[in-house]
Design a protein around this motif. Structure first.
Motif, PDB file in Angstrom:
ATOM      1  N   GLY A 248       7.989  -7.835  -1.028  1.00 33.64           N
ATOM      2  CA  GLY A 248       8.393  -9.149  -0.445  1.00 33.64           C
ATOM      3  C   GLY A 248       9.683  -9.611   0.172  1.00 33.64           C
ATOM      4  N   TYR A 249       9.814 -10.466   0.550  1.00 32.83           N
ATOM      5  CA  TYR A 249      11.526 -11.609   1.065  1.00 32.83           C
ATOM      6  C   TYR A 249      12.429 -11.853  -0.387  1.00 32.83           C
ATOM      7  CZ  TYR A 249       7.844 -11.277   4.851  1.00 32.83           C
ATOM      8  OH  TYR A 249       7.039 -10.757   5.681  1.00 32.83           O
TER       9      TYR A 249
ATOM     10  N   ALA B  62       7.732  -7.770   5.451  1.00 33.55           N
ATOM     11  CA  ALA B  62       7.710  -7.944   4.102  1.00 33.55           C
ATOM     12  C   ALA B  62       8.282  -6.201   3.267  1.00 33.55           C
ATOM     13  CB  ALA B  62       6.483  -7.902   3.290  1.00 33.55           C
ATOM     14  N   ARG B  63       9.068  -5.920   2.561  1.00 33.75           N
ATOM     15  CA  ARG B  63       9.768  -4.757   2.261  1.00 33.75           C
ATOM     16  C   ARG B  63      10.196  -5.126   0.459  1.00 33.75           C
ATOM     17  NH1 ARG B  63       8.454  -3.684   6.397  1.00 33.75           N
ATOM     18  NH2 ARG B  63      10.142  -3.002   7.907  1.00 33.75           N
ATOM     19  N   VAL B  64      10.044  -3.486   0.179  1.00 36.56           N
ATOM     20  CA  VAL B  64      10.255  -3.793  -0.813  1.00 36.56           C
ATOM     21  C   VAL B  64      11.770  -3.641  -1.077  1.00 36.56           C
ATOM     22  CG1 VAL B  64      10.256  -2.103  -3.135  1.00 36.56           C
ATOM     23  CG2 VAL B  64       8.557  -1.763  -1.038  1.00 36.56           C
TER      24      VAL B  64
ATOM     25  N   LYS C 104       0.637  -1.225   0.325  1.00 38.65           N
ATOM     26  CA  LYS C 104       0.085  -0.083   0.175  1.00 38.65           C
ATOM     27  C   LYS C 104       0.436   1.300   0.052  1.00 38.65           C
ATOM     28  CE  LYS C 104      -3.567  -2.008   2.813  1.00 38.65           C
ATOM     29  NZ  LYS C 104      -3.126  -3.727   2.134  1.00 38.65           N
ATOM     30  N   THR C 105       0.307   1.939  -0.393  1.00 39.94           N
ATOM     31  CA  THR C 105       0.753   3.757  -0.411  1.00 39.94           C
ATOM     32  C   THR C 105       1.369   3.569   1.231  1.00 39.94           C
ATOM     33  OG1 THR C 105      -0.871   4.949  -0.649  1.00 39.94           O
ATOM     34  CG2 THR C 105       0.443   3.949  -2.853  1.00 39.94           C
ATOM     35  N   PRO C 106       1.733   5.039   1.194  1.00 44.73           N
ATOM     36  CA  PRO C 106       2.207   5.582   2.485  1.00 44.73           C
ATOM     37  C   PRO C 106       0.079   6.434   3.083  1.00 44.73           C
ATOM     38  CG  PRO C 106       3.804   5.592   1.804  1.00 44.73           C
ATOM     39  CD  PRO C 106       3.166   5.266   0.923  1.00 44.73           C
TER      40      PRO C 106
ATOM     41  N   ARG D 206       4.723  -1.441   4.560  1.00 42.09           N
ATOM     42  CA  ARG D 206       3.530  -1.533   3.400  1.00 42.09           C
ATOM     43  C   ARG D 206       2.649  -2.531   3.336  1.00 42.09           C
ATOM     44  NH1 ARG D 206       6.319   0.921  -1.105  1.00 42.09           N
ATOM     45  NH2 ARG D 206       4.597   1.202  -1.969  1.00 42.09           N
ATOM     46  N   SER D 207       2.091  -2.821   4.887  1.00 43.37           N
ATOM     47  CA  SER D 207       1.228  -3.509   4.975  1.00 43.37           C
ATOM     48  C   SER D 207       0.367  -3.426   6.088  1.00 43.37           C
ATOM     49  CB  SER D 207       1.305  -4.897   3.766  1.00 43.37           C
ATOM     50  OG  SER D 207       0.261  -5.998   4.487  1.00 43.37           O
ATOM     51  N   ILE D 208      -0.719  -3.371   7.381  1.00 38.31           N
ATOM     52  CA  ILE D 208      -0.797  -4.063   8.304  1.00 38.31           C
ATOM     53  C   ILE D 208      -0.456  -5.438   8.278  1.00 38.31           C
ATOM     54  CG2 ILE D 208      -2.277  -3.694  10.088  1.00 38.31           C
ATOM     55  CD1 ILE D 208      -3.448  -1.583   8.705  1.00 38.31           C
TER      56      ILE D 208
END
Length: 514
Positions: free
Chosen positions: A268-269, A255-257, A153-155, A248-250
């Motif tokens: 993801g990972y 997970a990261r970009v 998701k966007t911030p 980027r997700s609750i």
């Protein structure tokens, strides 16, 4: 509690004779003894009290089957109740009942630990080394990306969801509707992305302030609400968050970009694994978030591989692994690194300069040679200290050079500045141009095929669950699954060769008698 005595196979087990000797699950049972799993997990069970538990060995084998054939918890139990091959592999009688799918989930989350899977991988590899399945001394290392099981998701959108979560948590915990809630801004209509983020941050701050005020007014503890607020603050106060490099997700906060290439991103990972270059059997696995830098876990991968009893003499990798700490670790175990020189750490243009190690001199393409050398160290405030050597060319010699004006544009002084390890890297780069190295390096290509196999046939292209622990366990179970396939294939080929040799010897013996 665990069963103390192994169950006796029933008369119905004669049905297992219908399974072909070439079946993968029959072949793997001839090579690997999985009974060590019961010993490995015995401390997680009560030894003397409670009803008899399902054996850890059988439960682990169900997970292996699940990742071998990409099945859900429900489907693997259903298939194992019908498939003779599965029953044979699990070590049960055909009429025995299998556990409920919920028990499999509980075993995976409550009994099985990440470190236990490491030990299982190591023991399987150790048995292969002991039985001659693994005879090579070369390993390859690489990392592959795994897409998260959620969208990024966007911030702005994430802050909207954080605010909604705080409100819902408060209302549920206090059993009352929160009044005078600030209206959600129409952030999608704001063209300036930076402005939209600032507007939504103000909105979230207003919601937090409103909820806190109500908590004080009602004199309620609201423990869960306070935890939710604290989590939201932790997210938005992270400098990486607004730069879209943080959470980027609750649903999946780990997970990261990351980047696949200069122009391609993923969310993801990353899973990094070490594999035998000849037999293509995975020896160790590590998982991190998508922003992971390849090679960070290199020492751990090497250490776990050595625990299996395998001797490492050659290590293959791509340019990402050409870093001094990794090269030093490989040298410490007396192995040779076959890793291409990386331009990011080796910044010498070999078309312009060449080095003579005997005289410790650099020569430019016009034949000018350095005459002096000095050590330098530059202290950095925001970055690590830089140190290396400065090589000085003879000024008069440079003045007479036809390329003088061209060089003067690049550097006012006739100095070649290099890093501390540049000379060592130069020698490595020269060796990597030889036919010997180019022929050897072909071995590394096999790991790309293993990457593709893990993703295409064992579900590692996408995370099954949420969070780093879940994805790490998925990666290790997938690694065990591909190892089972590969070990069975190698065992079958060795058996065929053995059978062929017996036939040849038998024919030769008959010929001699005649």
């Amino acid at each position: 509690m665990l069963r103390q005595v192994q169950k006796q196979m029933s008369l119905h087990s004669i049905l297992y004779n219908k399974i072909s000797e070439n079946h993968i699950l029959k072949k793997i049972n001839y090579v690997v003894d999985f009974s060590f799993i019961n010993k490995l997990l015995e401390d997680s069970y009560c030894k003397n009290f409670g009803r008899p538990a399902k054996e850890p060995e059988m439960m682990c084998k169900l997970l292996f089957l699940q990742h071998l054939y990409i099945l859900s918890d429900e489907k693997v139990i259903e298939e194992a109740n019908l498939n003779l091959g599965y029953m044979y592999f699990l070590g049960i009688n055909p009429e025995d009942e299998l556990p409920d799918k919920s028990l499999l989930s509980k075993f995976r989350t409550q009994r099985l630990e990440e470190a236990t899977l490491d030990e299982i991988i190591t023991e399987i590899v150790r048995q292969c080394v002991e039985k001659g399945i693994i005879g090579g001394t070369s390993v390859s290392v690489d990392a592959t990306h795994i897409e998260a099981n959620t969208i990024r998701k966007t911030p702005e959108r994430l802050m909207k969801h954080l605010a909604r979560k705080i409100i819902k948590t408060y209302e549920k915990e206090n059993n009352q509707v929160l009044e005078e809630i600030p209206e959600v801004p129409k952030y999608k209509e704001i063209e300036d992305h930076t402005e939209a983020k600032a507007v939504m941050k103000d909105y979230l701050e207003n919601v937090i302030s409103k909820v806190k005020k109500n908590i004080r007014k009602d004199c309620s503890e609201s423990i869960k609400t306070k935890e939710t607020i604290e989590k939201a603050r932790e997210i938005i106060e992270d400098p990486k968050f607004l730069n879209q490099k943080g959470v980027r997700s609750i649903i999946d906060e780990d997970a990261r970009v990351g980047r696949k290439s200069k122009n391609q991103e993923f969310y993801g990972y990353k899973t990094e694994f070490m594999m035998t270059a000849d037999e293509r059997i995975i020896t160790s696995v590590r998982t991190a978030d998508g922003a992971y830098v390849d090679g960070t876990y290199a020492d751990e991968l090497i250490e776990q591989t050595l625990k299996s009893g395998m001797k490492i003499e050659e290590v293959y990798g791509d340019k990402a692994y050409f870093r001094k700490p990794i090269l030093n670790s490989i040298e410490e175990i007396k192995a040779k690194a076959y890793i291409p020189v990386s331009e990011s750490v080796y910044r010498i243009d070999e078309s312009e300069f060449s080095y003579n190690k005997d005289s410790d001199e650099w020569e430019c393409r016009e034949g000018n040679i350095t005459v002096k050398k000095k050590y330098y160290k530059i202290k950095g405030k925001s970055r690590p200290d830089r140190e290396g050597y400065k090589y000085y060319f003879e000024p008069e010699q440079c003045k007479r050079c036809p390329k003088h004006d061209e060089c003067a544009k690049k550097s006012a002084r006739k100095i070649l500045q290099i890093g501390l390890n540049t000379i060592e890297f130069y020698e490595i780069s020269q060796y990597q141009k030889t036919e010997e190295y180019l022929e050897k390096y072909k071995k590394r290509a096999s790991i790309e095929g293993k990457n593709a196999e893990l993703k295409r046939f064992h579900g590692l292209y996408r995370a099954r669950g949420y969070g780093l622990l879940s994805v790490s366990m998925q990666s290790k179970l997938a690694a065990i699954a591909v190892n089972i396939k590969r070990i069975a294939a190698i065992a079958a080929s060795k058996f065929c060769i053995f059978t062929l040799n017996i036939k040849i010897f038998s024919q030769y013996y008959k010929f001699c008698l005649n």
